[in-house]
Design a protein around this motif. Structure first.
Motif, PDB file in Angstrom:
ATOM      1  N   ASP A 160       0.879  -1.269  -0.010  1.00 61.66           N
ATOM      2  CA  ASP A 160      -0.509  -0.488  -0.142  1.00 61.66           C
ATOM      3  C   ASP A 160       0.410   1.159   0.452  1.00 61.66           C
ATOM      4  OD1 ASP A 160      -2.176  -1.380   0.529  1.00 61.66           O
ATOM      5  OD2 ASP A 160      -2.532  -1.311   1.774  1.00 61.66           O
ATOM      6  N   ASN A 161       2.698   1.525  -0.455  1.00 65.69           N
ATOM      7  CA  ASN A 161       3.084   2.564  -0.371  1.00 65.69           C
ATOM      8  C   ASN A 161       3.115   3.106   1.104  1.00 65.69           C
ATOM      9  OD1 ASN A 161       4.602   3.548  -2.258  1.00 65.69           O
ATOM     10  ND2 ASN A 161       3.085   5.519  -2.562  1.00 65.69           N
ATOM     11  N   TYR A 162       3.773   2.446   1.369  1.00 64.22           N
ATOM     12  CA  TYR A 162       3.956   3.575   3.119  1.00 64.22           C
ATOM     13  C   TYR A 162       5.857   3.370   3.002  1.00 64.22           C
ATOM     14  CZ  TYR A 162      -0.177   2.636   4.870  1.00 64.22           C
ATOM     15  OH  TYR A 162      -1.629   2.789   5.566  1.00 64.22           O
ATOM     16  N   VAL A 163       6.133   3.874   3.471  1.00 62.75           N
ATOM     17  CA  VAL A 163       7.347   4.100   3.901  1.00 62.75           C
ATOM     18  C   VAL A 163       8.254   2.825   4.307  1.00 62.75           C
ATOM     19  CG1 VAL A 163       9.724   4.976   4.576  1.00 62.75           C
ATOM     20  CG2 VAL A 163       7.052   6.612   3.667  1.00 62.75           C
ATOM     21  N   TYR A 164       9.308   2.273   3.735  1.00 60.74           N
ATOM     22  CA  TYR A 164      10.255   1.353   4.300  1.00 60.74           C
ATOM     23  C   TYR A 164      11.317   0.981   3.779  1.00 60.74           C
ATOM     24  CZ  TYR A 164      11.742  -3.873   5.726  1.00 60.74           C
ATOM     25  OH  TYR A 164      12.473  -5.119   5.520  1.00 60.74           O
ATOM     26  N   VAL A 165      12.315   1.013   5.141  1.00 54.42           N
ATOM     27  CA  VAL A 165      13.477   0.624   4.884  1.00 54.42           C
ATOM     28  C   VAL A 165      14.614  -0.124   6.122  1.00 54.42           C
ATOM     29  CG1 VAL A 165      15.614   2.324   5.991  1.00 54.42           C
ATOM     30  CG2 VAL A 165      13.241   3.067   5.826  1.00 54.42           C
ATOM     31  N   ASP A 166      14.819  -0.757   5.102  1.00 55.61           N
ATOM     32  CA  ASP A 166      15.401  -2.168   5.529  1.00 55.61           C
ATOM     33  C   ASP A 166      16.971  -1.817   6.098  1.00 55.61           C
ATOM     34  OD1 ASP A 166      15.781  -4.439   5.666  1.00 55.61           O
ATOM     35  OD2 ASP A 166      16.117  -4.866   3.633  1.00 55.61           O
ATOM     36  N   LYS A 167      16.816  -2.085   7.326  1.00 54.94           N
ATOM     37  CA  LYS A 167      18.569  -2.284   7.857  1.00 54.94           C
ATOM     38  C   LYS A 167      19.028  -3.785   7.901  1.00 54.94           C
ATOM     39  CE  LYS A 167      16.688   2.156  10.449  1.00 54.94           C
ATOM     40  NZ  LYS A 167      16.953   2.802  11.188  1.00 54.94           N
ATOM     41  N   THR A 168      18.510  -4.478   7.128  1.00 58.27           N
ATOM     42  CA  THR A 168      19.219  -4.991   7.301  1.00 58.27           C
ATOM     43  C   THR A 168      21.041  -6.228   7.452  1.00 58.27           C
ATOM     44  OG1 THR A 168      17.120  -6.729   6.235  1.00 58.27           O
ATOM     45  CG2 THR A 168      19.610  -8.052   6.576  1.00 58.27           C
ATOM     46  N   PRO A 169      21.555  -4.605   6.347  1.00 56.34           N
ATOM     47  CA  PRO A 169      22.459  -4.931   6.157  1.00 56.34           C
ATOM     48  C   PRO A 169      23.282  -3.829   7.292  1.00 56.34           C
ATOM     49  CG  PRO A 169      21.775  -4.561   3.939  1.00 56.34           C
ATOM     50  CD  PRO A 169      20.528  -4.282   4.616  1.00 56.34           C
ATOM     51  N   LEU A 170      22.440  -3.454   7.780  1.00 58.22           N
ATOM     52  CA  LEU A 170      23.257  -2.390   9.380  1.00 58.22           C
ATOM     53  C   LEU A 170      23.118  -3.157  10.152  1.00 58.22           C
ATOM     54  CD1 LEU A 170      21.355   0.952   9.072  1.00 58.22           C
ATOM     55  CD2 LEU A 170      23.826   0.119   8.302  1.00 58.22           C
ATOM     56  N   TYR A 229      23.089  -6.863  10.369  1.00 52.68           N
ATOM     57  CA  TYR A 229      24.387  -7.178   9.929  1.00 52.68           C
ATOM     58  C   TYR A 229      26.079  -6.707  10.340  1.00 52.68           C
ATOM     59  CZ  TYR A 229      27.593 -11.143   7.279  1.00 52.68           C
ATOM     60  OH  TYR A 229      28.343 -11.824   6.935  1.00 52.68           O
ATOM     61  N   LYS A 230      26.547  -6.088   9.963  1.00 52.68           N
ATOM     62  CA  LYS A 230      26.911  -5.010   9.371  1.00 52.68           C
ATOM     63  C   LYS A 230      27.788  -5.070  11.725  1.00 52.68           C
ATOM     64  CE  LYS A 230      29.696  -0.877   9.275  1.00 52.68           C
ATOM     65  NZ  LYS A 230      30.127   0.434   8.652  1.00 52.68           N
ATOM     66  N   LEU A 231      26.436  -4.504  12.435  1.00 55.04           N
ATOM     67  CA  LEU A 231      26.861  -5.019  13.836  1.00 55.04           C
ATOM     68  C   LEU A 231      27.057  -6.260  14.620  1.00 55.04           C
ATOM     69  CD1 LEU A 231      26.404  -3.069  15.845  1.00 55.04           C
ATOM     70  CD2 LEU A 231      23.634  -3.868  15.976  1.00 55.04           C
ATOM     71  N   TYR A 249      29.681  -1.819  21.105  1.00 56.72           N
ATOM     72  CA  TYR A 249      28.937  -0.575  20.797  1.00 56.72           C
ATOM     73  C   TYR A 249      28.051  -0.095  21.569  1.00 56.72           C
ATOM     74  CZ  TYR A 249      29.982  -1.262  15.602  1.00 56.72           C
ATOM     75  OH  TYR A 249      30.174  -1.488  14.748  1.00 56.72           O
ATOM     76  N   PHE A 250      27.827   1.255  22.302  1.00 55.00           N
ATOM     77  CA  PHE A 250      26.888   1.247  23.270  1.00 55.00           C
ATOM     78  C   PHE A 250      25.454   1.843  22.655  1.00 55.00           C
ATOM     79  CE2 PHE A 250      25.364   5.291  25.671  1.00 55.00           C
ATOM     80  CZ  PHE A 250      25.384   4.490  26.924  1.00 55.00           C
ATOM     81  N   LEU A 251      24.812   1.224  22.876  1.00 54.45           N
ATOM     82  CA  LEU A 251      22.972   1.507  22.364  1.00 54.45           C
ATOM     83  C   LEU A 251      22.553   2.143  23.503  1.00 54.45           C
ATOM     84  CD1 LEU A 251      22.269  -1.428  20.972  1.00 54.45           C
ATOM     85  CD2 LEU A 251      23.801   0.490  19.677  1.00 54.45           C
ATOM     86  N   SER A 252      22.301   3.832  23.803  1.00 61.04           N
ATOM     87  CA  SER A 252      21.447   4.488  24.148  1.00 61.04           C
ATOM     88  C   SER A 252      20.068   4.221  24.194  1.00 61.04           C
ATOM     89  CB  SER A 252      22.178   5.803  23.834  1.00 61.04           C
ATOM     90  OG  SER A 252      21.705   6.649  22.437  1.00 61.04           O
TER      91      SER A 252
END
Length: 52
Positions: free
Chosen positions: A21-31, A33-35, A42-45
Motif C-alpha cells: 500500500d505504498n508505505y515508507v519502508y527502510v530495510d536496515k538488514t545490512p546494518l 549484519y554489520k553490527l 557498541y554503546f546503544l543508548s
C-alpha cells in the motif's frame, strides 16, 4: 504537478500491507549484519524513561 507522497506506517503491523500500500519502508538488514559481525563494542543508548 503530480506529487506521489508515501505515507508513514503508523499503526501498521502487517508487512504485506506495508509493502503493497505504498508505505515508507527502510530495510536496515545490512546494518544489523554489520553490527553483529564486527569485532567492535557498541554503546546503544536510549532516551530517559523510554518505554515507561
Amino acid at each position: 504537478m503530480d506529487m506521489n507522497f508515501r505515507r508513514y506506517p503508523i499503526g501498521i503491523q502487517n508487512f504485506e500491507l506495508l509493502r503493497n500500500d505504498n508505505y515508507v519502508y527502510v530495510d536496515k538488514t545490512p546494518l544489523v549484519y554489520k553490527l553483529a559481525n564486527t569485532n567492535t563494542t557498541y554503546f546503544l543508548s536510549r532516551p530517559r524513561r523510554f518505554g515507561k
